[in-house]
Design a protein around this motif. Structure first.
Motif: not given
Lengths: 297, 292
Positions: A73-75, A97-111, A139-142
């Motif tokens: 529901l949240f995500s 560009w900043l948002i894009e790099v940031n999302i790519a990086n967030l996808a790789g942050v350990p859970s 988990l939504t942020l994850l």
């Protein structure tokens, strides 16, 4: 001679490919052999217990359902919204560009780091305690990066001519997106969302970090109760603030005990969890496969 | 009115997108806040040079090195499994496999990638460890080898699929040119496909390392939660991630030194994975430029 070298190489690379699948088969056979005998209706409908033979997975099962539904529901709206913004609205500038790099990086942050974020932000700073809500928000942020990236990919497959045709008929940008682009991209978006939910249901570490309990013998308050008098139904959000446990945590708890009986329980619970995640994954893979075949603009 | 409505929707979507920025700020903020608190009590030199990590004991030592070597050891074993297998299976799938085989194998690999890590942990502890013990009698019940191998299998689909994408992106003309010069398939793979896809493959490997470093449940279950400065894969060790779980399982009130240690350990982990992720992203972008 040259031919032999080539053949050996092909055999080697085939063997490497099969290694993963072989491993998958052994894993499933091993777990089923260990746990199938323990699976029963009682196992699904009993609370965890100190005695392995009496223990069941009712509270973790319900907890997992709560967490998954809330996370979805949240995500979903936020992830799809962000995907639409980046693909349809954002100009090509530094901020994008900043948002894009940031999302790519967030996808790789350990859970587990998301777990620390949840602990510091939701549990402590916002004082939501070790509740269902804290777990779902964490988990939504994850899973958000997964949903955002698959939304963008799905939107990109919709040809530009569709948008132009819609504009030519006088539709606004939002009308074009909501009536033309989004329906066409929906299967792709759903595939990503289902994969994200499968990930959320299997996550253990971040929920342990925010302090989900490992032993719990009650359920979160049910959101809807029927009563005898007018208006006959009562809604309650209390469940959001109740403590919880989830299936992977229960499995972890049983695996880390010394008694053999709990290993059997863990295996049985793993079968339930695997059925669920494999179903979700297969559904997503099937959806994508169908969609790729059908959509030829 | 209509313009206002359109504008409001644009703003709402923009806010959704900026949430990701706030997530990053949140992560860094929380980690820095507690880490600063931690370093008020523990000197940074002890943190980096002490060879013992015993924050939960009476005699406390705060040297991160044992956790780092534990993390490093398990990740290395995992990569030693995932790298060759992943690369070979990527070559097979992109260059040799008939279409039908691909259609069956790729979804199966995706399912392998979708299995929850706690399941791999169970498997490492109760299947792989006993199996290995029958070959290596001196091995402890908890060790780095078994979770390392299982973790390697876990990240194999990721290495395989990302490397395959990179190989697939190598332009057809390059391969055909090599064939026209009389090269064998193997020669084309080793001299054209792999060099051509190299930055994409390296990017996949780095991402896999980052994944291995941050993996939690397999090592928590199967490697023993004993911080130890060693490179011996047969004895119990502890990784950064397993330590965070170990503390979180106990009842550790906010503000205590034990509570702060998990954030300092988390900060260390975050810095490592951040560097790996950024390098991987940079290499992937460069790779995309090459064949535009």
């Amino acid at each position: 001679m040259r031919d032999l070298k080539e053949r050996v190489f092909v055999a080697l690379s085939l063997a490497a490919t099969l290694a993963g699948i072989l491993f998958l088969s052994i894993l499933i056979i091993d777990v089923v052999m260990d746990g199938a005998s323990r699976l029963s209706w009682d196992f699904l409908t009993s609370f965890p217990s100190r005695r392995p033979g009496k223990a069941g997975i009712l509270s973790p099962l319900v907890g997992s359902a709560w967490i998954m539904i809330l996370t979805a529901l949240f995500s979903f709206p936020v992830g799809v919204g962000a995907g639409i913004y980046l693909e349809e609205y954002a100009g090509k500038n530094r901020f994008t560009w900043l948002i894009e790099v940031n999302i790519a990086n967030l996808a790789g942050v350990p859970s587990i780091i998301y777990g620390l974020l949840g602990l510091g932000l939701f549990v402590r700073a916002l004082a939501l305690e070790r509740s269902v809500l804290s777990g779902a928000l964490t988990l939504t942020l994850l899973v958000l990066p997964i949903i955002i990236m698959s939304t963008r990919e799905a939107l990109r497959t919709v040809p530009f001519s569709i948008r132009e045709a819609s504009y030519a008929l006088g539709a606004t940008r939002w009308q074009t997106i909501i009536r033309q682009v989004l329906p066409a991209a929906l299967p792709g978006i759903l595939t990503g969302t289902i994969l994200a939910m499968s990930r959320a249901v299997g996550e253990t570490a971040p929920l342990i970090t925010i302090g989900a309990l490992t032993y719990i013998a009650f359920l979160p308050t049910w959101p809807i109760t029927f009563t005898g008098s007018f208006p006959f139904v009562e809604f309650s959000l209390q469940g959001l603030f109740d403590p919880f446990t989830v299936l992977p945590i229960q499995i972890f708890n049983w695996v880390s005990r010394p008694q053999k009986g709990f290993y059997t329980n863990a295996a049985a619970a793993i079968i339930v969890l695997l059925i669920f995640t494999i179903l979700l994954n297969s559904l997503a893979i099937y959806l994508r496969y169908r969609y790729q075949k059908r959509m030829r603009w | 009115m209509r313009r206002l409505y359109e504008g409001a929707i644009g703003l709402l979507l923009f806010l959704c997108a900026t949430l990701s920025i706030f997530t990053t700020i949140g992560i860094i903020g929380v980690l820095i806040f507690e880490t600063v608190e931690f370093f008020k009590e523990v000197s940074i030199i002890d943190f980096l040079t002490d060879t013992q990590w015993t924050p939960l004991f009476v005699e406390k030592h705060f040297g991160i090195l044992p956790l780092l070597t534990g993390t490093f050891l398990v990740s290395t074993i995992a990569m030693a499994v995932a790298l060759p297998l992943g690369l070979l299976s990527a070559i097979y799938l992109s260059e040799y496999a008939p279409g039908r085989v691909r259609d069956v194998v790729k979804p199966l690999l995706e399912i392998l990638a979708g299995i929850p890590t706690v399941v791999y942990g169970y498997f490492a502890l109760l299947f792989v460890t006993p199996l290995l013990k029958s070959f290596i009698p001196g091995m402890a019940g908890f060790n780095a080898l078994s979770p390392g191998i299982v973790m390697g299998i876990m990240i194999l689909p990721m290495v395989s699929s990302l490397s395959e994408d990179a190989m697939y992106a190598v332009p057809r003309e390059l391969k055909e040119g090599a064939y026209a010069l009389g090269a064998t398939r193997l020669k084309v793979i080793t001299s054209v496909v792999i060099p051509g896809a190299l930055s994409g493959i390296i990017s996949a490997f780095i991402l896999a390392v980052s994944r291995a470093v941050g993996e939690t449940m397999i090592v928590t279950i199967a490697s023993g939660q004993q911080p130890r400065l060693t490179l011996n894969p047969l004895v119990p060790i502890e990784t950064i991630t397993a330590y965070i779980v170990q503390v979180s399982l106990g009842d550790t009130p906010a503000g205590t030194i034990e509570y702060k240690t998990i954030f300092a350990a988390g900060m260390t982990l975050f810095i490592f994975t951040l560097i790996l992720n950024l390098v991987s992203y940079w290499m992937r972008e460069r790779f995309r430029e090459e064949y535009r």
